[in-house]
Design an enzyme around this catalytic site. Structure first.
Site, PDB file in Angstrom:
ATOM      1  N   ASN A 105      22.342   8.532 -25.113  1.00 38.06           N
ATOM      2  CA  ASN A 105      22.058   8.044 -26.448  1.00 38.06           C
ATOM      3  C   ASN A 105      21.814   8.960 -27.406  1.00 38.06           C
ATOM      4  O   ASN A 105      22.103  10.151 -27.198  1.00 38.06           O
ATOM      5  CB  ASN A 105      20.934   7.304 -25.992  1.00 38.06           C
ATOM      6  N   ARG A 106      21.596   8.465 -28.711  1.00 42.66           N
ATOM      7  CA  ARG A 106      21.484   9.233 -29.962  1.00 42.66           C
ATOM      8  C   ARG A 106      20.305  10.205 -30.079  1.00 42.66           C
ATOM      9  O   ARG A 106      20.163  10.583 -31.284  1.00 42.66           O
ATOM     10  CB  ARG A 106      22.204   8.540 -31.173  1.00 42.66           C
TER      11      ARG A 106
END
Ligand code: PMT
Length: 221
Positions: A30-31
């Site tokens: 994820n970011r």
């Protein structure tokens, strides 16, 4: 300099995003950059706390005066958080933890074969660390803080998540491809188990971090 109102306290903070490997070269991730979690660690240290920071896949240097534990996956993050939480006054879960991981890990790189459709990726659930530490309460006076990263119906989802996870405070922030993740600033509403809601206007991630500690302090007793 900040007032040393966290002196004598041990706080555990998770930061960054877990990576769930598919094979030796690929992962589901994820970011999260870890910046919000590191801001929590820096502000807690500045306020006198002993800080354990459990870090997953950030590119940030270890903050001065903080014990840093480096992990990769959700399962590793769980083990590190549970170990550190045993004698913690507060646990803050700012890490973006993958809810699912690939059911199988291929020991060799997954190959594409001519004329074959790609195989579906089967996922299994990861442990929910925040729900687990909130339910078990290794110390009755421990303050447990979660974050909720939402893209829509932000407050309604946050309120439901606070009840589901059972933590004392839940910091609800809106995220997107170019929003909050990796940014220097954040804005949020901090929901408390007693129903109070504290909006935190757009500003540096340190300001939100300090508000989290301000709201956690009266819950220690
Ligand atoms: O790292 P930055 O780039 O600074 O971005 C900050 C942030 C957006 C990552 C951060 O502010 C944030 O919102 N962190 C929580 C992200 C997240 O996983 O949210 P969630 O709504 O999916 O999870 C809710 C809570 O449960 C979180 O506290 C999470 O740590 C925890 N959780 C989630 C899944 C799981 N299996 N175990 C958990 O403990």
């Amino acid at each position: 300099t900040a007032a040393p109102d966290l002196a004598g306290r041990h706080v555990v903070i998770s930061a960054g995003g877990t990576r769930e490997p598919l094979d030796p070269v690929r992962f589901l991730g994820n970011r999260s950059s870890g910046k919000q979690g590191y801001a929590l660690a820096r502000t807690a240290a500045a306020r006198g706390a002993r800080v354990t920071l459990v870090e997953a896949n950030t590119r940030l240097p270890d903050p001065a005066g903080v014990d840093v534990v480096h992990v990769g996956t959700a399962v590793e993050l769980r083990a590190a958080v549970l170990a550190a939480a045993a004698d913690a006054d507060a646990v803050v879960m700012a890490a973006a933890v993958a809810d699912f991981r690939p059911a199988e890990y291929a020991a060799g790189k997954i190959k594409k074969k001519d004329g074959e459709e790609p195989a579906p990726v089967v996922l299994v659930r990861n442990p929910d660390i925040l729900a687990e530490i909130s339910a078990e309460r290794v110390r009755a006076d421990q303050v447990i803080v979660g974050f909720a990263a939402e893209t829509d119906d932000v407050l309604a989802n946050g309120r439901a998540k606070l009840l589901r996870k059972g933590c004392d405070l839940l910091v609800v922030n809106e995220v997107g491809e170019h929003r909050t993740f990796g940014a220097e600033e954040n804005e949020a509403v901090v929901l408390a188990a007693d129903g109070t809601e504290t909006p935190v206007p757009h500003g540096p991630k340190e300001a939100l971090a300090d508000t989290v500690w301000d709201l956690a302090l009266p819950l220690f007793h």
